[in-house]
Design a protein around this motif. Structure first.
Motif, PDB file in Angstrom:
ATOM      1  N   LEU A  70       0.826  -1.213   0.000  1.00 26.50           N
ATOM      2  CA  LEU A  70       0.000   0.000   0.000  1.00 26.50           C
ATOM      3  C   LEU A  70       0.861   1.265   0.000  1.00 26.50           C
ATOM      4  CD1 LEU A  70      -2.803  -1.076   2.523  1.00 26.50           C
ATOM      5  CD2 LEU A  70      -3.069  -0.701   0.068  1.00 26.50           C
ATOM      6  N   ALA A  71       1.931   1.250   0.799  1.00 22.82           N
ATOM      7  CA  ALA A  71       2.819   2.411   0.844  1.00 22.82           C
ATOM      8  C   ALA A  71       3.535   2.595  -0.496  1.00 22.82           C
ATOM      9  CB  ALA A  71       3.837   2.249   1.969  1.00 22.82           C
ATOM     10  N   ALA A  72       3.998   1.486  -1.077  1.00 26.26           N
ATOM     11  CA  ALA A  72       4.674   1.560  -2.378  1.00 26.26           C
ATOM     12  C   ALA A  72       3.711   2.038  -3.459  1.00 26.26           C
ATOM     13  CB  ALA A  72       5.253   0.195  -2.745  1.00 26.26           C
ATOM     14  N   SER A  73       2.439   1.627  -3.371  1.00 30.19           N
ATOM     15  CA  SER A  73       1.417   2.097  -4.328  1.00 30.19           C
ATOM     16  C   SER A  73       1.174   3.589  -4.176  1.00 30.19           C
ATOM     17  CB  SER A  73       0.107   1.340  -4.113  1.00 30.19           C
ATOM     18  OG  SER A  73       0.270  -0.040  -4.300  1.00 30.19           O
ATOM     19  N   LEU A  74       1.162   4.055  -2.924  1.00 30.88           N
ATOM     20  CA  LEU A  74       0.932   5.474  -2.658  1.00 30.88           C
ATOM     21  C   LEU A  74       2.008   6.331  -3.308  1.00 30.88           C
ATOM     22  CD1 LEU A  74      -0.553   7.782  -1.160  1.00 30.88           C
ATOM     23  CD2 LEU A  74       0.911   7.288   0.810  1.00 30.88           C
ATOM     24  N   PHE A  75       3.274   5.918  -3.137  1.00 33.23           N
ATOM     25  CA  PHE A  75       4.379   6.717  -3.689  1.00 33.23           C
ATOM     26  C   PHE A  75       4.642   6.393  -5.160  1.00 33.23           C
ATOM     27  CE2 PHE A  75       5.264   6.950   0.869  1.00 33.23           C
ATOM     28  CZ  PHE A  75       5.560   8.297   1.005  1.00 33.23           C
ATOM     29  N   GLY A  76       4.685   5.088  -5.499  1.00 34.03           N
ATOM     30  CA  GLY A  76       5.091   4.684  -6.841  1.00 34.03           C
ATOM     31  C   GLY A  76       4.021   4.821  -7.899  1.00 34.03           C
ATOM     32  N   GLN A  77       2.752   4.770  -7.515  1.00 31.74           N
ATOM     33  CA  GLN A  77       1.664   4.874  -8.493  1.00 31.74           C
ATOM     34  C   GLN A  77       0.891   6.184  -8.339  1.00 31.74           C
ATOM     35  OE1 GLN A  77       1.598   2.626 -10.859  1.00 31.74           O
ATOM     36  NE2 GLN A  77       3.234   1.491  -9.855  1.00 31.74           N
ATOM     37  N   VAL A  78       0.299   6.387  -7.170  1.00 35.32           N
ATOM     38  CA  VAL A  78      -0.535   7.587  -6.980  1.00 35.32           C
ATOM     39  C   VAL A  78       0.314   8.854  -7.057  1.00 35.32           C
ATOM     40  CG1 VAL A  78      -2.156   8.760  -5.456  1.00 35.32           C
ATOM     41  CG2 VAL A  78      -2.123   6.256  -5.540  1.00 35.32           C
ATOM     42  N   GLY A  79       1.364   8.920  -6.210  1.00 33.50           N
ATOM     43  CA  GLY A  79       2.200  10.115  -6.198  1.00 33.50           C
ATOM     44  C   GLY A  79       2.934  10.325  -7.500  1.00 33.50           C
ATOM     45  N   HIS A  80       3.620   9.295  -7.972  1.00 36.27           N
ATOM     46  CA  HIS A  80       4.430   9.416  -9.182  1.00 36.27           C
ATOM     47  C   HIS A  80       3.589   9.773 -10.405  1.00 36.27           C
ATOM     48  CE1 HIS A  80       7.308   8.615 -12.336  1.00 36.27           C
ATOM     49  NE2 HIS A  80       6.566   7.622 -12.803  1.00 36.27           N
ATOM     50  N   HIS A  81       2.538   9.013 -10.657  1.00 34.75           N
ATOM     51  CA  HIS A  81       1.787   9.201 -11.898  1.00 34.75           C
ATOM     52  C   HIS A  81       0.934  10.475 -11.895  1.00 34.75           C
ATOM     53  CE1 HIS A  81       2.908   5.559 -13.994  1.00 34.75           C
ATOM     54  NE2 HIS A  81       2.743   4.868 -12.872  1.00 34.75           N
ATOM     55  N   SER A  82       0.357  10.837 -10.749  1.00 32.95           N
ATOM     56  CA  SER A  82      -0.442  12.069 -10.706  1.00 32.95           C
ATOM     57  C   SER A  82       0.444  13.299 -10.878  1.00 32.95           C
ATOM     58  CB  SER A  82      -1.224  12.160  -9.394  1.00 32.95           C
ATOM     59  OG  SER A  82      -0.356  12.178  -8.275  1.00 32.95           O
ATOM     60  N   LEU A  83       1.586  13.335 -10.167  1.00 33.35           N
ATOM     61  CA  LEU A  83       2.498  14.478 -10.279  1.00 33.35           C
ATOM     62  C   LEU A  83       3.122  14.549 -11.672  1.00 33.35           C
ATOM     63  CD1 LEU A  83       4.226  14.137  -6.797  1.00 33.35           C
ATOM     64  CD2 LEU A  83       2.777  16.049  -7.534  1.00 33.35           C
ATOM     65  N   LEU A  84       3.415  13.395 -12.256  1.00 31.90           N
ATOM     66  CA  LEU A  84       3.977  13.365 -13.601  1.00 31.90           C
ATOM     67  C   LEU A  84       3.003  13.950 -14.616  1.00 31.90           C
ATOM     68  CD1 LEU A  84       6.068  12.446 -15.731  1.00 31.90           C
ATOM     69  CD2 LEU A  84       4.967  10.190 -15.704  1.00 31.90           C
ATOM     70  N   ALA A  85       1.749  13.506 -14.550  1.00 33.66           N
ATOM     71  CA  ALA A  85       0.750  13.969 -15.516  1.00 33.66           C
ATOM     72  C   ALA A  85       0.483  15.462 -15.367  1.00 33.66           C
ATOM     73  CB  ALA A  85      -0.550  13.180 -15.330  1.00 33.66           C
ATOM     74  N   VAL A  86       0.310  15.925 -14.131  1.00 35.82           N
ATOM     75  CA  VAL A  86       0.071  17.353 -13.904  1.00 35.82           C
ATOM     76  C   VAL A  86       1.290  18.164 -14.325  1.00 35.82           C
ATOM     77  CG1 VAL A  86      -0.371  19.118 -12.154  1.00 35.82           C
ATOM     78  CG2 VAL A  86      -1.607  16.948 -12.072  1.00 35.82           C
ATOM     79  N   GLY A  87       2.485  17.654 -14.023  1.00 38.75           N
ATOM     80  CA  GLY A  87       3.704  18.360 -14.401  1.00 38.75           C
ATOM     81  C   GLY A  87       3.851  18.506 -15.899  1.00 38.75           C
TER      82      GLY A  87
END
Length: 304
Positions: A70-87
């Motif tokens: 769950l923690a890895a999903s939070l950082f590796g999927q939710v955090g990474h992909h949302s920030l990447l797309a918005v960026g």
């Protein structure tokens, strides 16, 4: 599979991963970024889950393993992909790919902090080189940028989030199948991103309003780059080892630069090329590859 064929396969993966940054940049111009990422990695997660089922690698997890996933999903999927797309809605695909090129070096730095990996002179030199390279990219006078843009900052945070997830994955890699963990992370991340999109992008988008080209790019990004790409990359690790496999990641920014120029019409600046050279050198030194190579040669000489 021969070693040469493995190298060619890895090079193919680097091409599609480099072009994937270009694809995501294209997609965020036609779809809400967070919702698009949720759908994209969700499709990739389904493909990964099918592979896990065929290989019969589905196993129950302990509470501790679930916490790590769950923690890895939070950082590796939710955090990474949302920030990447918005960026990528606020910066170029070229800049984004070069900043993401810092992931191996940043992972090495975090491993020193959280996993107790040693900080040697070689690695310190690599860290300095890598972050010098990133300064060339985000403070680009040729592009008229005198300060860090918000898009570059989002991409940097996305890179940092992904690197931290790798530390979590490393903690769990000995007890959970990598493919099973990848499938779980993709599916958990997809659901989380889609729920998030209802709050940050309430309008959403109509599935029928997109052109055939948009859906072609979307499916290629999800199935080829995110789904098939990771499966092939993991297979290469088993064949030639993680050290040699990780080196190929340095080709990703190069192919993204070429793709952004020919497919998106973005300019390539001398500062970006200099930044790319510094980052590659930083990764080679900072991850310990150069140091290990030199030590192996010294040992070989002493044995003679």
């Amino acid at each position: 599979m021969s070693r040469l064929n493995t190298y060619l396969l890895l090079l193919f993966v680097m091409v599609i991963w480099g072009l994937n940054v270009v694809a995501v940049k294209f997609l965020v111009e036609h779809m809400p970024p967070v919702q698009m990422q949720g759908l994209r990695i969700g499709l990739a997660g389904i493909c990964a889950l099918l592979a896990v089922c065929l290989l019969r690698e589905m196993k129950s997890l302990s509470k501790k393993q679930w916490r790590i996933v769950l923690a890895a999903s939070l950082f590796g999927q939710v955090g990474h992909h949302s920030l990447l797309a918005v960026g990528l809605t606020q910066t170029t695909a070229a800049n984004g790919s070069l900043i993401l090129g810092l992931i191996p070096l940043t992972t090495a730095v975090l491993a020193m902090i959280f996993l107790g990996d040693p900080l040697t002179r070689w690695r310190f030199a690599g860290i300095a080189l890598g972050f010098t390279g990133i300064s060339f990219i985000i403070l680009n006078p040729e592009e008229g940028v005198a300060m860090i843009s918000s898009g570059d900052l989002y991409i940097f945070l996305s890179m940092l989030s992904q690197a931290f997830s790798f530390i979590l994955i490393k903690r769990a890699s000995g007890t959970i199948s990598p493919r099973w963990m990848t499938a779980l992370m993709l599916l958990i991340g997809s659901v989380s991103l889609l729920v998030m999109s209802f709050f940050v992008e309430p309008g959403g988008f109509s599935l029928t309003s997109q052109t055939g080209l948009v859906w072609f790019v979307f499916l290629s990004s999800a199935i080829l780059a995110t789904g098939l790409g990771h499966l092939l990359f993991n297979a290469a690790i088993q064949k030639i080892g993680p050290g040699q496999t990780a080196l190929f990641n340095n080709f990703v920014p190069f192919f993204a630069l070429i793709g952004s120029y020919f497919l998106l019409g973005e300019s390539i600046y001398i500062t970006q090329i200099l930044g790319f050279i510094f980052i590659v050198a930083g990764v080679l030194f900072g991850t310990g590859y150069i140091e290990q190579t030199v030590l192996k040669k010294k040992r070989a000489v002493l044995r003679k």
